[in-house]
Design a protein around this motif. Structure first.
Motif, PDB file in Angstrom:
ATOM      1  N   GLU A 188       0.872  -1.071  -0.025  1.00 17.15           N
ATOM      2  CA  GLU A 188       0.035  -0.189  -0.129  1.00 17.15           C
ATOM      3  C   GLU A 188       0.612   1.367  -0.079  1.00 17.15           C
ATOM      4  O   GLU A 188       0.780   2.291  -0.785  1.00 17.15           O
ATOM      5  N   ALA A 189       1.897   1.210   0.959  1.00 14.84           N
ATOM      6  CA  ALA A 189       2.727   2.386   0.869  1.00 14.84           C
ATOM      7  C   ALA A 189       3.458   2.772  -0.565  1.00 14.84           C
ATOM      8  O   ALA A 189       3.552   3.874  -0.950  1.00 14.84           O
ATOM      9  N   LEU A 190       3.872   1.710  -1.156  1.00 20.63           N
ATOM     10  CA  LEU A 190       4.599   1.786  -2.445  1.00 20.63           C
ATOM     11  C   LEU A 190       3.640   2.235  -3.555  1.00 20.63           C
ATOM     12  O   LEU A 190       3.862   2.933  -4.315  1.00 20.63           O
ATOM     13  N   GLY A 191       2.388   1.843  -3.398  1.00 21.78           N
ATOM     14  CA  GLY A 191       1.355   2.142  -4.431  1.00 21.78           C
ATOM     15  C   GLY A 191       1.093   3.897  -4.141  1.00 21.78           C
ATOM     16  O   GLY A 191       0.971   4.554  -5.064  1.00 21.78           O
ATOM     17  N   LYS A 192       1.038   4.392  -2.777  1.00 20.00           N
ATOM     18  CA  LYS A 192       0.903   5.650  -2.751  1.00 20.00           C
ATOM     19  C   LYS A 192       1.997   6.660  -3.073  1.00 20.00           C
ATOM     20  O   LYS A 192       1.962   7.670  -3.509  1.00 20.00           O
ATOM     21  N   ALA A 193       3.295   5.996  -2.773  1.00 16.54           N
ATOM     22  CA  ALA A 193       4.429   6.680  -3.269  1.00 16.54           C
ATOM     23  C   ALA A 193       4.567   6.732  -4.787  1.00 16.54           C
ATOM     24  O   ALA A 193       4.900   7.805  -5.658  1.00 16.54           O
ATOM     25  N   ALA A 194       3.938   5.622  -5.552  1.00 16.67           N
ATOM     26  CA  ALA A 194       4.020   5.623  -7.065  1.00 16.67           C
ATOM     27  C   ALA A 194       3.056   6.669  -7.544  1.00 16.67           C
ATOM     28  O   ALA A 194       3.501   7.320  -8.549  1.00 16.67           O
ATOM     29  N   THR A 195       1.891   6.756  -6.991  1.00 18.94           N
ATOM     30  CA  THR A 195       1.022   7.832  -7.278  1.00 18.94           C
ATOM     31  C   THR A 195       1.495   9.255  -7.353  1.00 18.94           C
ATOM     32  O   THR A 195       1.214   9.966  -8.149  1.00 18.94           O
ATOM     33  N   GLU A 196       2.082   9.480  -6.108  1.00 11.84           N
ATOM     34  CA  GLU A 196       2.779  10.886  -6.029  1.00 11.84           C
ATOM     35  C   GLU A 196       3.835  11.110  -7.334  1.00 11.84           C
ATOM     36  O   GLU A 196       3.921  12.206  -7.858  1.00 11.84           O
ATOM     37  N   LEU A 197       4.619  10.137  -7.380  1.00  6.82           N
ATOM     38  CA  LEU A 197       5.752  10.137  -8.423  1.00  6.82           C
ATOM     39  C   LEU A 197       5.014  10.491  -9.670  1.00  6.82           C
ATOM     40  O   LEU A 197       5.515  11.143 -10.548  1.00  6.82           O
ATOM     41  N   ALA A 198       4.020   9.548 -10.007  1.00  9.45           N
ATOM     42  CA  ALA A 198       3.201   9.656 -11.414  1.00  9.45           C
ATOM     43  C   ALA A 198       2.811  11.078 -11.642  1.00  9.45           C
ATOM     44  O   ALA A 198       2.868  11.573 -12.663  1.00  9.45           O
ATOM     45  N   ASN A 199       2.056  11.580 -10.612  1.00 11.80           N
ATOM     46  CA  ASN A 199       1.645  13.085 -10.774  1.00 11.80           C
ATOM     47  C   ASN A 199       2.797  13.856 -11.166  1.00 11.80           C
ATOM     48  O   ASN A 199       2.588  14.766 -12.264  1.00 11.80           O
ATOM     49  N   HIS A 200       3.719  13.875 -10.478  1.00  7.60           N
ATOM     50  CA  HIS A 200       5.050  14.795 -10.913  1.00  7.60           C
ATOM     51  C   HIS A 200       5.669  14.469 -12.443  1.00  7.60           C
ATOM     52  O   HIS A 200       5.786  15.382 -12.935  1.00  7.60           O
ATOM     53  N   LEU A 201       5.876  13.159 -12.578  1.00  7.92           N
ATOM     54  CA  LEU A 201       6.381  12.816 -13.833  1.00  7.92           C
ATOM     55  C   LEU A 201       5.379  13.206 -15.145  1.00  7.92           C
ATOM     56  O   LEU A 201       5.930  13.932 -16.133  1.00  7.92           O
ATOM     57  N   MET A 202       4.045  12.921 -14.979  1.00 10.76           N
ATOM     58  CA  MET A 202       3.054  13.349 -16.035  1.00 10.76           C
ATOM     59  C   MET A 202       3.180  15.095 -16.274  1.00 10.76           C
ATOM     60  O   MET A 202       3.028  15.272 -17.421  1.00 10.76           O
ATOM     61  N   GLU A 203       3.363  15.513 -15.094  1.00 14.47           N
ATOM     62  CA  GLU A 203       3.366  17.264 -15.239  1.00 14.47           C
ATOM     63  C   GLU A 203       4.540  17.564 -16.059  1.00 14.47           C
ATOM     64  O   GLU A 203       4.526  18.324 -16.985  1.00 14.47           O
ATOM     65  N   GLN A 204       5.554  16.929 -15.805  1.00 10.30           N
ATOM     66  CA  GLN A 204       6.909  17.281 -16.274  1.00 10.30           C
ATOM     67  C   GLN A 204       6.803  16.847 -18.020  1.00 10.30           C
ATOM     68  O   GLN A 204       7.298  17.556 -18.765  1.00 10.30           O
ATOM     69  N   ILE A 205       6.463  15.706 -18.199  1.00  9.52           N
ATOM     70  CA  ILE A 205       6.193  15.071 -19.560  1.00  9.52           C
ATOM     71  C   ILE A 205       5.295  15.930 -20.367  1.00  9.52           C
ATOM     72  O   ILE A 205       5.542  16.366 -21.491  1.00  9.52           O
ATOM     73  N   ASN A 206       4.190  16.279 -19.669  1.00 12.66           N
ATOM     74  CA  ASN A 206       3.138  17.214 -20.717  1.00 12.66           C
ATOM     75  C   ASN A 206       3.832  18.302 -21.083  1.00 12.66           C
ATOM     76  O   ASN A 206       3.432  19.079 -22.087  1.00 12.66           O
ATOM     77  N   ALA A 207       4.570  18.816 -20.048  1.00 11.47           N
ATOM     78  CA  ALA A 207       5.312  20.191 -20.432  1.00 11.47           C
ATOM     79  C   ALA A 207       6.449  20.100 -21.424  1.00 11.47           C
ATOM     80  O   ALA A 207       6.627  21.132 -22.338  1.00 11.47           O
ATOM     81  N   LYS A 208       7.079  19.080 -21.664  1.00 11.88           N
ATOM     82  CA  LYS A 208       8.052  18.898 -22.664  1.00 11.88           C
ATOM     83  C   LYS A 208       7.890  18.254 -23.964  1.00 11.88           C
ATOM     84  O   LYS A 208       8.535  18.400 -24.791  1.00 11.88           O
ATOM     85  N   TRP A 209       6.941  17.235 -23.946  1.00 13.55           N
ATOM     86  CA  TRP A 209       6.560  16.356 -24.930  1.00 13.55           C
ATOM     87  C   TRP A 209       5.860  17.529 -26.016  1.00 13.55           C
ATOM     88  O   TRP A 209       4.775  18.080 -25.834  1.00 13.55           O
ATOM     89  N   PRO A 210       6.211  17.295 -27.397  1.00  9.43           N
ATOM     90  CA  PRO A 210       5.684  18.118 -28.536  1.00  9.43           C
ATOM     91  C   PRO A 210       3.888  17.612 -28.562  1.00  9.43           C
ATOM     92  O   PRO A 210       3.671  16.674 -28.644  1.00  9.43           O
ATOM     93  N   GLY A 211       3.314  18.968 -28.332  1.00  8.56           N
ATOM     94  CA  GLY A 211       1.775  18.777 -28.577  1.00  8.56           C
ATOM     95  C   GLY A 211       1.086  18.611 -27.414  1.00  8.56           C
ATOM     96  O   GLY A 211      -0.025  18.626 -27.396  1.00  8.56           O
ATOM     97  N   LEU A 212       1.655  18.554 -26.116  1.00 14.64           N
ATOM     98  CA  LEU A 212       1.149  18.085 -25.014  1.00 14.64           C
ATOM     99  C   LEU A 212       0.829  19.134 -23.960  1.00 14.64           C
ATOM    100  O   LEU A 212       0.364  19.000 -22.881  1.00 14.64           O
ATOM    101  N   LYS A 213       1.723  20.350 -24.395  1.00 16.42           N
ATOM    102  CA  LYS A 213       1.486  21.546 -23.387  1.00 16.42           C
ATOM    103  C   LYS A 213       0.044  21.713 -23.030  1.00 16.42           C
ATOM    104  O   LYS A 213      -0.636  22.082 -24.017  1.00 16.42           O
ATOM    105  N   GLU A 214      -0.210  21.973 -21.703  1.00 17.67           N
ATOM    106  CA  GLU A 214      -1.464  22.189 -21.229  1.00 17.67           C
ATOM    107  C   GLU A 214      -1.696  23.831 -20.740  1.00 17.67           C
ATOM    108  O   GLU A 214      -0.540  24.440 -20.147  1.00 17.67           O
TER     109      GLU A 214
END
Length: 214
Positions: A188-214
């Motif tokens: 459960e702790a690993l799942g929560k840590a991964a959720t937090e990580l995913a949110n940070h990574l997706m925000e960064q990827i969306n900002a740098k990947w062509p066509g995904l800037k929000e």
């Protein structure tokens, strides 16, 4: 005047051919990754994980069902990362369908995988981004006399663009769980840590990947 019209009639088709060739060249010279405007990339996750009760990190690119005599469970952190990314429109590599077909060099069968190694493996499964990192769960300070334990997990990862090696994002996640089962609490702790990580990574990827800037 007649001669001018003839010249115009001859040059018009040539002009159209030139315009067509220019348009064709523009299509072929446009980078593949930038052409799919708004389409989210295909992601491969490579997370080495050490849950409660495991002495070593386990990871799927080892290539076997057991590692140092330990049975390899499905990575809780990697599973949650996949769910989070899929829920946000990313395409995710189903490694369970390809593991047996992958030819992975012994050099890369390590938990601390290099960027080069991760990229080479990602290329084999046609991934556009590879997310590599490590996750660990530990038992935290408990309450005397209570059967409920406290479990803490931390995960760090880097998102790398496969075609050119660009680092698209780097982040960490932290999770805490309280449970009577140490294995369940760690998961459960690993799942929560991964959720937090995913949110940070997706925000960064969306900002740098062509066509995904929000």
């Amino acid at each position: 005047m007649g001669e001018q019209n003839k010249g115009f009639k001859k040059s018009a088709p040539d002009l159209l051919k030139i315009l067509f060739l220019i348009a064709l060249a523009a299509v072929y010279l446009t980078p593949v990754y930038a052409s799919a405007e708004g389409v989210k990339p295909r992601v491969l996750f490579m997370i080495a994980e050490q849950n409660i009760g495991h002495e070593f990190y386990s990871f799927w690119w080892w290539g076997g069902l057991e590692y140092h005599g330990q049975t390899m469970d499905m990575s809780a952190a990697e599973t949650q990362l996949k769910e989070s990314f899929l829920g946000n429109g990313f395409e995710v590599v189903d490694i369970s369908a390809t593991t047996g077909k992958l030819d992975i060099s012994n050099t890369y069968r390590i938990a601390d995988l290099t960027d080069k190694g991760a990229i080479e493996i990602a290329q084999k499964v046609n991934a556009e981004i590879v997310v590599k990192g490590k996750a660990i769960a530990k038992e935290g300070p408990g309450t005397p006399g209570s059967s409920v334990g406290v479990y803490i997990a931390d995960i760090t990862a880097t998102a790398i663009r496969v075609d050119n090696g660009q680092v698209l994002g780097a982040a960490r996640g932290h999770g805490v769980s309280r449970n009577i089962s140490d294995v369940t609490g760690g998961t459960e702790a690993l799942g929560k840590a991964a959720t937090e990580l995913a949110n940070h990574l997706m925000e960064q990827i969306n900002a740098k990947w062509p066509g995904l800037k929000e």
